[in-house]
Write a protein that holds these residues in place. Structure first.
Motif, PDB file in Angstrom:
ATOM      1  N   HIS A 177       1.261  -1.346  -0.359  1.00  0.00           N
ATOM      2  CA  HIS A 177       0.401   0.035   0.144  1.00  0.00           C
ATOM      3  C   HIS A 177       1.194   1.113   0.020  1.00  0.00           C
ATOM      4  O   HIS A 177       0.938   1.729  -0.956  1.00  0.00           O
ATOM      5  N   ARG A 186       2.194  11.409  -5.821  1.00  0.00           N
ATOM      6  CA  ARG A 186       2.325  11.742  -3.842  1.00  0.00           C
ATOM      7  C   ARG A 186       3.455  11.524  -3.762  1.00  0.00           C
ATOM      8  O   ARG A 186       3.493  12.297  -2.291  1.00  0.00           O
ATOM      9  N   ASN A 196      -0.916  16.331   2.070  1.00  0.00           N
ATOM     10  CA  ASN A 196      -1.220  15.807   3.191  1.00  0.00           C
ATOM     11  C   ASN A 196      -0.659  16.203   3.834  1.00  0.00           C
ATOM     12  O   ASN A 196       0.533  15.568   4.095  1.00  0.00           O
ATOM     13  N   HIS A 218      -6.282  14.246   9.788  1.00  0.00           N
ATOM     14  CA  HIS A 218      -6.390  13.993   8.372  1.00  0.00           C
ATOM     15  C   HIS A 218      -6.196  15.830   8.369  1.00  0.00           C
ATOM     16  O   HIS A 218      -6.883  16.131   8.652  1.00  0.00           O
ATOM     17  N   LYS A 220      -6.027  18.595   4.990  1.00  0.00           N
ATOM     18  CA  LYS A 220      -5.758  18.698   3.956  1.00  0.00           C
ATOM     19  C   LYS A 220      -4.993  19.942   3.095  1.00  0.00           C
ATOM     20  O   LYS A 220      -5.432  20.988   3.875  1.00  0.00           O
ATOM     21  N   HIS A 225      -2.538  19.942  -4.724  1.00  0.00           N
ATOM     22  CA  HIS A 225      -1.601  18.882  -4.760  1.00  0.00           C
ATOM     23  C   HIS A 225      -0.729  19.195  -5.993  1.00  0.00           C
ATOM     24  O   HIS A 225      -1.132  19.788  -6.907  1.00  0.00           O
ATOM     25  N   TRP A 286      -8.970   4.084   6.643  1.00  0.00           N
ATOM     26  CA  TRP A 286     -10.666   3.745   6.714  1.00  0.00           C
ATOM     27  C   TRP A 286     -11.272   4.277   5.919  1.00  0.00           C
ATOM     28  O   TRP A 286     -11.037   5.272   5.444  1.00  0.00           O
ATOM     29  N   HIS A 288     -13.382   5.673   3.614  1.00  0.00           N
ATOM     30  CA  HIS A 288     -14.268   7.332   3.511  1.00  0.00           C
ATOM     31  C   HIS A 288     -15.583   6.756   3.549  1.00  0.00           C
ATOM     32  O   HIS A 288     -16.286   7.645   3.895  1.00  0.00           O
ATOM     33  N   GLN A 427      -6.712  -3.149  -0.235  1.00  0.00           N
ATOM     34  CA  GLN A 427      -6.039  -1.037  -0.388  1.00  0.00           C
ATOM     35  C   GLN A 427      -5.910  -0.888  -1.191  1.00  0.00           C
ATOM     36  O   GLN A 427      -5.556   0.470  -1.977  1.00  0.00           O
ATOM     37  N   PHE A 435      -6.370   5.539 -10.018  1.00  0.00           N
ATOM     38  CA  PHE A 435      -5.462   6.595 -10.709  1.00  0.00           C
ATOM     39  C   PHE A 435      -6.059   6.912 -12.096  1.00  0.00           C
ATOM     40  O   PHE A 435      -5.891   5.403 -13.353  1.00  0.00           O
TER      41      PHE A 435
HETATM   42  P1  NDP Z   1     -11.929   7.548  -1.849  1.00  0.00           P
HETATM   43  O1  NDP Z   1     -12.385   7.740  -3.114  1.00  0.00           O
HETATM   44  O2  NDP Z   1     -13.109   7.951  -0.733  1.00  0.00           O
HETATM   45  O3  NDP Z   1     -11.053   8.906  -0.806  1.00  0.00           O
HETATM   46  C1  NDP Z   1      -9.305   8.510  -2.189  1.00  0.00           C
HETATM   47  C2  NDP Z   1      -8.471   9.142  -1.286  1.00  0.00           C
HETATM   48  O4  NDP Z   1      -7.624   9.231  -1.817  1.00  0.00           O
HETATM   49  C3  NDP Z   1      -8.809  10.606  -1.037  1.00  0.00           C
HETATM   50  O5  NDP Z   1      -8.939  11.053   0.305  1.00  0.00           O
HETATM   51  C4  NDP Z   1      -8.034  11.001  -1.654  1.00  0.00           C
HETATM   52  O6  NDP Z   1      -7.620  12.695  -1.002  1.00  0.00           O
HETATM   53  C5  NDP Z   1      -6.919  10.459  -1.635  1.00  0.00           C
HETATM   54  N1  NDP Z   1      -6.118  10.192  -3.736  1.00  0.00           N
HETATM   55  C6  NDP Z   1      -7.066  10.952  -4.457  1.00  0.00           C
HETATM   56  N2  NDP Z   1      -5.810   9.992  -5.715  1.00  0.00           N
HETATM   57  C7  NDP Z   1      -5.409   9.577  -4.798  1.00  0.00           C
HETATM   58  C8  NDP Z   1      -3.521   9.352  -5.764  1.00  0.00           C
HETATM   59  N3  NDP Z   1      -3.206   9.442  -6.846  1.00  0.00           N
HETATM   60  N4  NDP Z   1      -2.979   9.308  -4.421  1.00  0.00           N
HETATM   61  C9  NDP Z   1      -2.905   8.947  -3.293  1.00  0.00           C
HETATM   62  N5  NDP Z   1      -4.801   9.038  -2.568  1.00  0.00           N
HETATM   63  C10 NDP Z   1      -4.633   9.239  -3.708  1.00  0.00           C
HETATM   64  O7  NDP Z   1     -11.738   6.171  -1.359  1.00  0.00           O
HETATM   65  P2  NDP Z   1     -11.223   5.307  -0.274  1.00  0.00           P
HETATM   66  O8  NDP Z   1     -12.064   5.732   1.171  1.00  0.00           O
HETATM   67  O9  NDP Z   1     -12.545   4.218  -0.560  1.00  0.00           O
HETATM   68  O10 NDP Z   1      -9.648   4.744  -0.384  1.00  0.00           O
HETATM   69  C11 NDP Z   1      -9.213   4.496  -1.143  1.00  0.00           C
HETATM   70  C12 NDP Z   1      -7.883   4.484  -1.395  1.00  0.00           C
HETATM   71  O11 NDP Z   1      -7.453   6.239  -1.013  1.00  0.00           O
HETATM   72  C13 NDP Z   1      -7.285   3.535  -0.308  1.00  0.00           C
HETATM   73  O12 NDP Z   1      -7.295   2.057  -0.725  1.00  0.00           O
HETATM   74  C14 NDP Z   1      -6.121   4.833   0.054  1.00  0.00           C
HETATM   75  O13 NDP Z   1      -4.972   4.033  -0.780  1.00  0.00           O
HETATM   76  C15 NDP Z   1      -5.631   6.067  -0.302  1.00  0.00           C
HETATM   77  N6  NDP Z   1      -6.359   6.742   0.762  1.00  0.00           N
HETATM   78  C16 NDP Z   1      -7.670   6.642   1.897  1.00  0.00           C
HETATM   79  C17 NDP Z   1      -7.696   8.002   2.585  1.00  0.00           C
HETATM   80  C18 NDP Z   1      -8.036   7.136   3.646  1.00  0.00           C
HETATM   81  O14 NDP Z   1      -7.945   7.465   4.701  1.00  0.00           O
HETATM   82  N7  NDP Z   1      -9.865   6.770   3.620  1.00  0.00           N
HETATM   83  C19 NDP Z   1      -6.466   8.699   2.515  1.00  0.00           C
HETATM   84  C20 NDP Z   1      -5.326   9.126   1.459  1.00  0.00           C
HETATM   85  C21 NDP Z   1      -5.759   7.495   0.938  1.00  0.00           C
HETATM   86  P3  NDP Z   1      -7.372  14.105  -1.532  1.00  0.00           P
HETATM   87  O15 NDP Z   1      -9.234  14.152  -1.359  1.00  0.00           O
HETATM   88  O16 NDP Z   1      -6.208  14.785  -0.961  1.00  0.00           O
HETATM   89  O17 NDP Z   1      -8.100  13.733  -3.104  1.00  0.00           O
END
Ligand code: NDP
Length: 488
Positions: A177, A186, A196, A218, A220, A225, A286, A288, A427, A435
């Motif tokens: 992960h 990132r 972040n 968190h 942000k 970014h 966790w 979202h 995850q 992506f």
């Molecule tokens: P969501 O789609 O609800 O959330 C995706 C999260 O991923 C957002 O916080 C976003 O951050 C972040 N994100 C978006 N694009 C990228 C990227 N290119 N690289 C890294 N992070 C990115 O999905 P989920 O909560 O179900 O999470 C799905 C996956 O997203 C997780 O497996 C994890 O890898 C990643 N993620 C999840 C977070 C969480 O706390 N749930 C936090 C950060 C990453 P932003 O809003 O700032 O763009």
């Protein structure tokens, strides 16, 4: 030649006595030799020899500034922490860092970034010592020293070793992960302001009724970014190795104060048994959709330190610093860090590192720790006759009102295999599927570039993990590896 500055303060010895000549060594005749009684010469040389302290074993290169957290939301039903009550404003210090590089490393290198905040709250310092990633490479602290060894120099070559890194990672699939974040866009932000921050571990909040809620923190970025590609960072590093320091310091000096919105995810205590993953596993987020972000407030940086060494190099953050209303969790990594961070500061800075101005709480401090090297503050017990506890001399006493609610734990005391029952692939898969094509292609080429010189058997072991995340992941890295093979 004398400085033409008649209003300047008088130069003195460290003992406070005025100095008559700070330019010419005391000698027997103009050609020397020097006299041993020229104490100021000895003192200057001795001080210079002692200017360095051990750099941090990890997170050695850092950049920091002061600011505040303004609470705009309302999470008061979950926590009695004063700094998290609606309308509260708390001064803070934030230190960003890279992890692997030494103090002289270039800023714009691909690496995880530290995001460590010290909140000077009315009830003591709260340190949230996180990263710019919501997860970490490992979930069991037994693996931490070995993991860090793979990120540092090989003992014989004195070079960083991609072989060691990928050997360890490929034998530790829980790292997938974090690897995917590190090798994605990132993994290389353009400045500390364009990323972040995450508390990463699960912590707990508790309220006056003694109800506990699990929490993740968190931050942000409000600057958006922004990332470098590997090629862009090579160019930046060619021009300046200090690009983060320049960006952060310059922005604050210009009055452009960077900000982050602070959020929490809140999990009711009983949900721990219901979610399909271990919510105390540092390699997991966790989702979202299960635990949405709840807005807490705005963190702003608005003041540069006056002295980098005193205020940033000597800044000491430790996850052990929590305040009433905020507690730990069963996360094993967190518990190991509760020991390791404070211990690192005792070694690096000395027994009384928390009495240094940058680390000192901005609230009354009372304890019975005594004496020790560089104790300049004397008794902190609240009464000079009270140098033990309990006493009837008016010394400081415990306050049962701040007791944390009890936590029941069950299970056999044993070395439980941290791999058993843990899904290391879902995850990273969820992230990979976020992506777009461009992001995927940069991920593949960043990974391929980092594997140069790694034995094929290790690469194959790692490719099998990427295949299990998503066949397109493994295929993409294979294609990128083939594309960079030297043409014959
Ligand atoms: P969501 O789609 O609800 O959330 C995706 C999260 O991923 C957002 O916080 C976003 O951050 C972040 N994100 C978006 N694009 C990228 C990227 N290119 N690289 C890294 N992070 C990115 O999905 P989920 O909560 O179900 O999470 C799905 C996956 O997203 C997780 O497996 C994890 O890898 C990643 N993620 C999840 C977070 C969480 O706390 N749930 C936090 C950060 C990453 P932003 O809003 O700032 O763009």
């Amino acid at each position: 030649m004398n400085n033409d500055n008649s209003n300047a303060p008088r130069l003195t010895t460290t003992g406070g006595a005025p100095i008559a000549d700070n330019q010419n060594t005391l000698t027997a005749g103009p050609r020397g030799p020097a006299l041993l009684q020229d104490y100021q010469l000895l003192e200057k040389l001795a001080h210079q020899n002692r200017e360095r302290i051990p750099e941090r074993v990890v997170h050695a290169k850092g950049w920091g500034a002061y600011g505040s957290l303004q609470v705009t939301g309302d999470i008061s039903k979950y926590t009695l922490a004063q700094c998290l009550q609606p309308g509260a404003k708390t001064d803070l210090l934030l230190r960003f860092s890279t992890v692997a590089g030494e103090r002289g490393a270039a800023d714009a290198e691909r690496d995880v970034r530290g995001f460590a905040v010290k909140f000077y709250t009315p009830e003591g310092n709260w340190d949230l010592v996180g990263n710019n990633t919501p997860v970490f490479f490992i979930r069991d602290p037994y693996k931490f020293p070995d993991f860090i060894h793979t990120q540092k120099r090989h003992p014989r070559t004195n070079l960083r070793s991609p072989t060691a890194m990928w050997d360890f990672w490929s034998l530790s699939p829980e790292s997938l992960h974090q690897i995917t974040i590190l090798m994605s866009d990132r993994g290389l932000p353009v400045s500390p302001m364009h990323m972040n921050g995450y508390g990463s571990h699960t912590f707990s909040l508790y309220n006056a009724a003694g109800e506990r809620t699990w929490v993740k923190f968190h931050f942000k970025t409000m600057q958006g970014h922004r990332h470098f590609t590997n090629a862009e960072s090579a160019e930046v590093i060619g021009g300046s190795r200090e690009s983060y320091q320049e960006a952060l310091y310059g922005s604050i000096e210009r009055g452009q104060f960077p900000g982050w919105k602070m959020y929490v995810q809140l999990m009711p205590e009983a949900d721990v048994e219901k979610v399909p993953y271990n919510p105390f596993d540092l390699t997991k987020v966790w989702p979202h959709s299960d635990y949405p972000l709840v807005e807490v407030g705005v963190l702003e940086l608005n003041r540069n330190p006056e002295n980098y060494f005193a205020e940033i190099e000597q800044a000491a953050f430790s996850p052990s610093n929590v305040v009433p209303g905020i507690g730990f969790s069963p996360d094993k990594m967190l518990q190991a860090r509760i020991f390791a961070y404070a211990d690192a500061h005792r070694y690096r800075l000395g027994t009384h590192y928390e009495a240094l101005p940058v680390n000192a709480p901005r609230c009354p401090v009372h304890h019975y720790h005594k004496d020790g090297s560089m104790n300049f503050f004397g008794s902190k017990t609240g009464s000079s006759d009270a140098y033990y506890e309990p006493n009837s001399m008016g010394g400081a006493v415990q306050d049962p009102h701040v007791a944390e609610p009890p936590l029941s734990v069950r299970g056999d005391v044993a070395r439980h295999d941290h791999r058993t029952g843990n899904d290391d692939y879902s995850q990273p898969r969820a992230l990979f599927r976020l992506f777009d094509d461009g992001q995927r292609s940069r991920l593949f080429s960043n990974i391929a570039a980092s594997m140069v010189g790694v034995p094929q058997s290790i690469i194959e072991r790692q490719l099998a993990h990427f295949d299990e995340v998503d066949p397109a992941y493994g295929e993409g890295v294979r294609a990128a590896l083939n594309a960079q093979k030297p043409r014959t």
